[in-house]
Scaffold this motif. Structure first.
Motif, PDB file in Angstrom:
ATOM      1  N   ALA A  64       0.831  -1.207   0.000  1.00 31.63           N
ATOM      2  CA  ALA A  64       0.000   0.000   0.000  1.00 31.63           C
ATOM      3  C   ALA A  64       0.862   1.252   0.000  1.00 31.63           C
ATOM      4  N   LYS A  65       0.226   2.359  -0.298  1.00 30.71           N
ATOM      5  CA  LYS A  65       0.813   3.666  -0.081  1.00 30.71           C
ATOM      6  C   LYS A  65       0.144   4.250   1.147  1.00 30.71           C
ATOM      7  N   ALA A  66       0.928   4.571   2.167  1.00 32.62           N
ATOM      8  CA  ALA A  66       0.396   5.102   3.416  1.00 32.62           C
ATOM      9  C   ALA A  66       0.626   6.607   3.454  1.00 32.62           C
TER      10      ALA A  66
ATOM     11  N   PHE B  93      -0.533  10.376   5.791  1.00 32.92           N
ATOM     12  CA  PHE B  93      -1.125  10.947   7.005  1.00 32.92           C
ATOM     13  C   PHE B  93      -1.104  12.456   6.872  1.00 32.92           C
ATOM     14  N   ASP B  94      -2.287  13.074   6.951  1.00 32.54           N
ATOM     15  CA  ASP B  94      -2.391  14.521   6.769  1.00 32.54           C
ATOM     16  C   ASP B  94      -2.491  15.287   8.079  1.00 32.54           C
ATOM     17  N   GLY B  95      -2.328  14.583   9.194  1.00 29.71           N
ATOM     18  CA  GLY B  95      -2.428  15.220  10.500  1.00 29.71           C
ATOM     19  C   GLY B  95      -3.689  14.852  11.242  1.00 29.71           C
ATOM     20  N   SER B  96      -4.695  14.401  10.507  1.00 31.01           N
ATOM     21  CA  SER B  96      -5.953  14.014  11.146  1.00 31.01           C
ATOM     22  C   SER B  96      -6.465  12.651  10.697  1.00 31.01           C
ATOM     23  N   THR B  97      -6.062  12.209   9.518  1.00 27.58           N
ATOM     24  CA  THR B  97      -6.549  10.944   8.968  1.00 27.58           C
ATOM     25  C   THR B  97      -5.396  10.144   8.361  1.00 27.58           C
ATOM     26  N   VAL B  98      -5.373   8.847   8.682  1.00 26.12           N
ATOM     27  CA  VAL B  98      -4.408   7.930   8.073  1.00 26.12           C
ATOM     28  C   VAL B  98      -5.082   7.250   6.894  1.00 26.12           C
ATOM     29  N   THR B  99      -4.398   7.209   5.757  1.00 26.68           N
ATOM     30  CA  THR B  99      -4.941   6.599   4.546  1.00 26.68           C
ATOM     31  C   THR B  99      -4.031   5.478   4.073  1.00 26.68           C
TER      32      THR B  99
ATOM     33  N   GLU C  38      13.582  -3.922   9.234  1.00 22.24           N
ATOM     34  CA  GLU C  38      14.799  -4.713   9.316  1.00 22.24           C
ATOM     35  C   GLU C  38      14.549  -6.054  10.010  1.00 22.24           C
ATOM     36  N   ALA C  39      13.333  -6.232  10.563  1.00 16.71           N
ATOM     37  CA  ALA C  39      12.958  -7.504  11.172  1.00 16.71           C
ATOM     38  C   ALA C  39      12.382  -8.427  10.095  1.00 16.71           C
ATOM     39  N   LEU C  40      12.069  -9.658  10.505  1.00 17.71           N
ATOM     40  CA  LEU C  40      11.590 -10.645   9.539  1.00 17.71           C
ATOM     41  C   LEU C  40      10.230 -10.255   8.967  1.00 17.71           C
ATOM     42  N   GLU C  41       9.345  -9.742   9.810  1.00 19.78           N
ATOM     43  CA  GLU C  41       7.999  -9.388   9.363  1.00 19.78           C
ATOM     44  C   GLU C  41       7.676  -7.956   9.800  1.00 19.78           C
ATOM     45  N   GLY C  42       8.294  -6.998   9.125  1.00 24.66           N
ATOM     46  CA  GLY C  42       8.055  -5.608   9.466  1.00 24.66           C
ATOM     47  C   GLY C  42       6.682  -5.147   9.012  1.00 24.66           C
ATOM     48  N   HIS C  43       6.069  -4.275   9.802  1.00 19.63           N
ATOM     49  CA  HIS C  43       4.750  -3.757   9.441  1.00 19.63           C
ATOM     50  C   HIS C  43       4.403  -2.542  10.291  1.00 19.63           C
ATOM     51  N   LEU C  44       3.374  -1.837   9.877  1.00 18.84           N
ATOM     52  CA  LEU C  44       2.752  -0.780  10.668  1.00 18.84           C
ATOM     53  C   LEU C  44       1.284  -1.141  10.806  1.00 18.84           C
TER      54      LEU C  44
ATOM     55  N   GLY D  39       8.896   0.693   3.093  1.00 13.45           N
ATOM     56  CA  GLY D  39       8.717   1.064   4.485  1.00 13.45           C
ATOM     57  C   GLY D  39      10.013   1.224   5.251  1.00 13.45           C
ATOM     58  N   PRO D  40      11.049   1.848   4.664  1.00 12.41           N
ATOM     59  CA  PRO D  40      12.319   1.978   5.371  1.00 12.41           C
ATOM     60  C   PRO D  40      12.156   2.731   6.695  1.00 12.41           C
ATOM     61  N   VAL D  41      13.090   2.479   7.610  1.00  6.93           N
ATOM     62  CA  VAL D  41      12.990   3.043   8.960  1.00  6.93           C
ATOM     63  C   VAL D  41      12.856   4.556   8.927  1.00  6.93           C
ATOM     64  N   HIS D  42      13.661   5.233   8.116  1.00  3.04           N
ATOM     65  CA  HIS D  42      13.670   6.692   8.151  1.00  3.04           C
ATOM     66  C   HIS D  42      12.376   7.301   7.617  1.00  3.04           C
ATOM     67  N   GLU D  43      11.528   6.496   6.974  1.00  2.00           N
ATOM     68  CA  GLU D  43      10.230   6.981   6.514  1.00  2.00           C
ATOM     69  C   GLU D  43       9.092   6.463   7.388  1.00  2.00           C
ATOM     70  N   SER D  44       9.104   5.160   7.678  1.00  2.00           N
ATOM     71  CA  SER D  44       7.968   4.564   8.382  1.00  2.00           C
ATOM     72  C   SER D  44       7.952   4.878   9.878  1.00  2.00           C
ATOM     73  N   LEU D  45       9.123   5.003  10.522  1.00  2.00           N
ATOM     74  CA  LEU D  45       9.130   5.286  11.959  1.00  2.00           C
ATOM     75  C   LEU D  45       8.668   6.713  12.268  1.00  2.00           C
ATOM     76  N   PRO D  46       9.173   7.757  11.583  1.00  2.00           N
ATOM     77  CA  PRO D  46       8.607   9.090  11.823  1.00  2.00           C
ATOM     78  C   PRO D  46       7.109   9.144  11.526  1.00  2.00           C
ATOM     79  N   PHE D  47       6.669   8.408  10.510  1.00  5.45           N
ATOM     80  CA  PHE D  47       5.244   8.319  10.193  1.00  5.45           C
ATOM     81  C   PHE D  47       4.486   7.753  11.395  1.00  5.45           C
ATOM     82  N   ALA D  48       4.970   6.624  11.930  1.00  5.70           N
ATOM     83  CA  ALA D  48       4.319   5.981  13.075  1.00  5.70           C
ATOM     84  C   ALA D  48       4.297   6.915  14.272  1.00  5.70           C
ATOM     85  N   ALA D  49       5.397   7.648  14.499  1.00  5.41           N
ATOM     86  CA  ALA D  49       5.470   8.565  15.636  1.00  5.41           C
ATOM     87  C   ALA D  49       4.481   9.709  15.493  1.00  5.41           C
ATOM     88  N   ALA D  50       4.346  10.241  14.277  1.00  5.05           N
ATOM     89  CA  ALA D  50       3.406  11.334  14.049  1.00  5.05           C
ATOM     90  C   ALA D  50       1.970  10.880  14.303  1.00  5.05           C
ATOM     91  N   VAL D  51       1.634   9.673  13.840  1.00  4.03           N
ATOM     92  CA  VAL D  51       0.284   9.141  14.056  1.00  4.03           C
ATOM     93  C   VAL D  51       0.051   8.865  15.542  1.00  4.03           C
TER      94      VAL D  51
END
Length: 297
Positions: free
Chosen positions: A139-141, A143-149, A183-189, A219-231
């Motif tokens: 998927a393409k994930a 987040f606009d600040g109020s809704t996750v798509t 970087e784990a075997l089954e990475g996900h958000l 979903g590299p760390v430098h993109e997906s982790l800040p995304f997760a933190a913002a959400v």
């Protein structure tokens, strides 16, 4: 600290000490972890810290490390201990000949830390700012600040996710997030929804419409982790607002209710046509999906 604006520079980062905070500036360069480059700089209030440690590092270095309080930094809460040492944004690696100076600043910081190093209910370190987006395997994930798509990929998403449809989830409906490093075997958000028993954590992530799957290059760390933190930070803020006014509650947006960007629809129809020409989509599937996409305009 002894003087406002004192700076301690190390490998990949420099710490600037203030009377009530530390400003961490990360270097940009091919050897600097990409997470650091994505963060740029962070101001960490001393009230957000539980402790400071100084230890010997590798190859003639010393390491000054701050430990954030639980709940103070959504980035570290989302990471949940999964970052390797080299990617820890609270570590400052210095040449061994600066050990005395590092020890001085460590002592100065310890003297100014709050008496209670326990968890805090308030976010004290600013989270990464929205809007944010990244490409997962299925998927393409965004987040606009109020809704996750989550917009499912034709080539990666499971049939279960396609049948459910693209997801539009207001942060007011979220209890938190579950980030597993790519970087784990089954990475996900995974989005953890309020009022859901065990947050649906027993559903396999490739079948769960509340989750996107990472993969090699996705979903590299430098993109997906800040995304997760913002959400995560937005969900906590929304939860606090809901506690003050329980009569106001947002509900998930039904697929097809939110109007889509015509350019995005055009791109997806173009991609659908490529799959059709390649024989990966039947005539019936092409016609039906194209009609669904046009209906979203």
């Amino acid at each position: 600290m002894s003087r406002m604006g004192d700076v301690l520079a190390g490998f990949h980062a420099a710490w600037e000490f203030g009377s009530d905070s530390v400003l961490i500036r990360y270097e940009r360069g091919i050897r600097t972890p990409r997470l650091f480059q994505a963060l740029g700089e962070r101001r960490v209030p001393l009230a957000a810290l539980a402790g400071v440690e100084l230890s010997r590092g590798r190859r003639g270095t010393v390491v000054l490390r701050a430990r954030p309080r639980a709940g103070a930094d959504p980035l570290m809460d989302a990471a949940d201990g999964q970052l390797p040492e080299g990617s820890d944004p609270y570590r400052l690696v210095l040449p061994a000949d600066r050990e005395t100076l590092a020890e001085y600043y460590a002592d100065e910081l310890r003297a100014l830390l709050p008496g209670d190093p326990g968890p805090t209910a308030n976010c004290l370190v600013a989270p990464p700012e929205a809007p944010r987006q990244f490409k997962a395997y299925d998927a393409k994930a965004s987040f606009d600040g109020s809704t996750v798509t989550f917009r499912w990929s034709w080539t990666g998403a499971s049939s279960a996710k396609w049948k459910t449809g693209d997801q539009y989830v207001p942060v007011a409906d979220l209890a938190g997030v579950e980030w597993r490093s790519p970087e784990a075997l089954e990475g996900h958000l995974r989005l953890l929804r309020r009022g859901t028993s065990d947050h649906g954590a027993r559903v396999p992530v490739d079948q769960d419409p509340s989750a996107v799957v990472f993969g090699l290059g996705y979903g590299p760390v430098h993109e997906s982790l800040p995304f997760a933190a913002a959400v995560l930070a937005a969900a906590r803020a929304a939860g606090g607002a809901a506690a003050k006014n329980t009569t106001e509650r947002m509900t998930p947006v039904a697929v097809g209710v939110t109007r889509r960007d015509p350019a995005d629809i055009a791109d997806r129809i173009r991609h659908l046509g490529e799959l059709h020409q390649a024989g990966l989509v039947t005539d019936e599937e092409f016609t039906a999906k194209k009609a669904d996409l046009l209906a979203e305009l």
